[in-house]
Write a protein that holds these residues in place. Structure first.
Motif, short mmCIF file in Angstrom:
data_model
loop_
_atom_site.label_atom_id
_atom_site.label_comp_id
_atom_site.label_asym_id
_atom_site.label_seq_id
_atom_site.Cartn_x
_atom_site.Cartn_y
_atom_site.Cartn_z
N THR A 11 -11.71 46.77 -2.45
CA THR A 11 -11.06 47.88 -3.12
C THR A 11 -11.61 49.21 -2.63
N GLY A 12 -11.03 50.29 -3.10
CA GLY A 12 -11.44 51.62 -2.68
C GLY A 12 -10.27 52.57 -2.78
N PHE A 13 -10.56 53.85 -2.91
CA PHE A 13 -9.52 54.85 -3.14
C PHE A 13 -8.72 55.11 -1.86
N LEU A 14 -7.64 55.86 -2.00
CA LEU A 14 -6.77 56.18 -0.88
C LEU A 14 -7.56 56.74 0.30
N GLY A 15 -7.33 56.19 1.49
CA GLY A 15 -7.89 56.75 2.71
C GLY A 15 -9.35 56.44 2.98
N VAL A 16 -9.94 55.54 2.20
CA VAL A 16 -11.37 55.27 2.38
C VAL A 16 -11.65 54.33 3.55
N GLY A 17 -10.61 53.64 4.04
CA GLY A 17 -10.79 52.77 5.20
C GLY A 17 -10.73 51.28 4.91
N LYS A 18 -10.00 50.89 3.87
CA LYS A 18 -9.91 49.46 3.53
C LYS A 18 -9.26 48.65 4.64
N THR A 19 -8.15 49.15 5.16
CA THR A 19 -7.43 48.41 6.19
C THR A 19 -8.27 48.28 7.46
N THR A 20 -8.92 49.35 7.86
CA THR A 20 -9.79 49.31 9.04
C THR A 20 -10.91 48.30 8.84
N THR A 21 -11.48 48.26 7.64
CA THR A 21 -12.55 47.31 7.34
C THR A 21 -12.06 45.88 7.44
N LEU A 124 -15.24 50.18 -1.26
CA LEU A 124 -15.57 51.17 -0.25
C LEU A 124 -15.49 52.56 -0.87
N VAL A 125 -16.41 53.42 -0.46
CA VAL A 125 -16.39 54.79 -0.94
C VAL A 125 -16.79 55.71 0.20
N ASP A 126 -16.14 56.85 0.28
CA ASP A 126 -16.54 57.90 1.21
C ASP A 126 -17.62 58.70 0.51
N PRO A 127 -18.86 58.74 1.04
CA PRO A 127 -19.95 59.45 0.35
C PRO A 127 -19.61 60.89 0.00
N ARG A 128 -18.75 61.52 0.78
CA ARG A 128 -18.38 62.90 0.52
C ARG A 128 -17.63 63.05 -0.79
N HIS A 129 -16.99 61.97 -1.25
CA HIS A 129 -16.20 62.05 -2.48
C HIS A 129 -17.07 62.14 -3.73
N LEU A 130 -18.34 61.74 -3.63
CA LEU A 130 -19.21 61.73 -4.80
C LEU A 130 -19.65 63.12 -5.23
N SER A 131 -19.26 64.13 -4.47
CA SER A 131 -19.54 65.51 -4.86
C SER A 131 -18.25 66.30 -5.06
N ASN A 132 -17.14 65.57 -5.17
CA ASN A 132 -15.83 66.20 -5.29
C ASN A 132 -15.21 65.83 -6.63
N ASP A 133 -15.02 66.82 -7.48
CA ASP A 133 -14.47 66.56 -8.83
C ASP A 133 -13.08 65.93 -8.79
N LYS A 134 -12.35 66.19 -7.72
CA LYS A 134 -11.01 65.59 -7.60
C LYS A 134 -11.09 64.07 -7.70
N TYR A 135 -12.15 63.49 -7.13
CA TYR A 135 -12.33 62.04 -7.19
C TYR A 135 -13.12 61.63 -8.42
N ILE A 151 -21.23 47.87 -3.01
CA ILE A 151 -20.69 49.19 -2.70
C ILE A 151 -20.96 49.49 -1.23
N VAL A 152 -19.92 49.85 -0.51
CA VAL A 152 -20.04 50.15 0.92
C VAL A 152 -19.70 51.63 1.13
N ALA A 153 -20.66 52.37 1.61
CA ALA A 153 -20.42 53.76 1.97
C ALA A 153 -19.86 53.78 3.38
N ASN A 154 -18.57 54.05 3.49
CA ASN A 154 -17.91 54.07 4.79
C ASN A 154 -17.83 55.51 5.30
N LYS A 155 -17.55 55.65 6.57
CA LYS A 155 -17.40 56.96 7.21
C LYS A 155 -18.69 57.79 7.15
#
Length: 327
Positions: A11-21, A124-135, A151-155
């Motif tokens: 699992t993981g939010f939009l654009g985090v790279g699930k398909t690539t993984t 999967l999570v993009d580490p940059r999202h953990l400082s973004n209130d939108k997420y 938990i996999v920090a991708n990108k």
């Protein structure tokens, strides 16, 4: 079936790279094993299944939002279809706007206990999202992370040292503690993560009610004779999607298509399209467009655009028809 099929939810939010993984996992799976993938997409036009089919996996798509609603029927139909083909492993990719707890509840129900060995759920999570209130303010984003065992920090190649430190701090604070974590780029997840056991805390026997639009159980997207294209829209959870399917006989001008997709401001753009240079997969996220050549032939082109704002679909469609020379 003589044995349970090891199964993972990725699992993981939009654009985090699930398909690539998942593509990387398929590339590195044991050569003598047959893997199956159940793909759920928010949009009505399936894209990921077409991309994954090149890896020789058994693919079943459930487009149009959350696959485990309507008493779990769409999800059950997909799983049953794949299990009948006796795969050695089953991977399930819920939509980036999906409900992982409900997928877990379905897979741990009495219906599937004799057939499915549910392993660790991987988020999967993009580490940059953990400082973004939108997420951080998005309930699905938080639910996906809360439901995961791993938990996999991708990108991480695109993240700053501060982003990585924030991820490490966030991971250490999780209660109950997660089983493991990994820092990766380009979705290069270790196969060993798939064999980690699921924690009792991730299980859920109850599927909460929620309401949003759904596609029919078995959507039919085949174009009628003489039909050049079709368009499907979906909306829910604060997002809008529009997808197009184009006849295999039409080719898009590659350079103009690349320029147009690069200029789109939508949060998510995915497509597999026949172009003047061959068949390509297009993937745009956070303003970056990636392109990969595919070997598909005689394939119906498809494109899906997702954004938190309603976009001018008619205008975009007009441009696409011009690029494909569809009158």
């Amino acid at each position: 079936m003589t044995k349970k099929v090891p199964t993972n939810i990725i699992t993981g939010f939009l654009g985090v790279g699930k398909t690539t993984t998942i593509l990387n996992l398929l590339k590195h799976k044991p050569a003598d094993e047959k893997w199956a993938v159940l793909v759920n997409e928010f949009g009505e036009i399936g894209i990921d299944g077409a991309i994954m089919s090149e890896q020789g996996a058994l693919i079943k798509e459930v487009p149009g939002g959350c696959m485990c609603c309507t008493a779990g029927v769409p999800m059950s139909v997909g799983i049953n279809t794949l299990l009948r083909q006796k795969p050695d492993r089953l991977l399930i990719e819920p939509t980036g706007l999906g409900h992982p707890k409900q997928v877990i509840a379905t897979l741990t129900s009495a219906q599937y206990q004799p057939y499915v060995d549910l392993k660790a759920t991987i988020a999967l999570v993009d580490p940059r999202h953990l400082s973004n209130d939108k997420y951080l303010m998005n309930q699905n984003f938080n639910d996906q992370l809360a439901s995961a065992d791993v938990i996999v920090a991708n990108k991480v190649d695109q993240a700053t040292p501060t982003d990585i430190e924030m991820f490490q701090t966030w991971f250490a604070r999780q209660q109950p503690a997660k089983a493991a974590h990994q820092l990766v780029s380009q979705g290069n997840l270790s196969l060993s993560m798939l064999d980690m056991e699921r924690s009792a805390e991730s299980a859920s026997s109850h599927i909460e009610a929620h309401h949003h639009h759904h596609a029919q159980l078995e959507p039919q997207f085949a174009l009628a004779p003489g039909q050049a294209f079709l368009r499907k829209e979906n909306r829910g959870q604060g997002y809008y999607s529009c997808g197009w399917l184009f006849g295999a006989e039409y080719q898009f001008d590659f350079d103009e298509l690349f320029s147009m997709l690069s200029a789109l401001t939508a949060e998510r753009v995915k497509g597999v399209l026949n172009t003047t240079k061959g068949c390509y997969a297009f993937n745009a996220n956070n303003g970056v467009l990636s392109v990969n050549e595919l070997t598909l032939q005689g394939f119906e082109s498809r494109l899906e655009v997702i954004d938190s704002q309603l976009m001018p679909w008619d205008q975009l469609e007009s441009i696409l028809l011009t690029l494909a020379n569809i009158k």
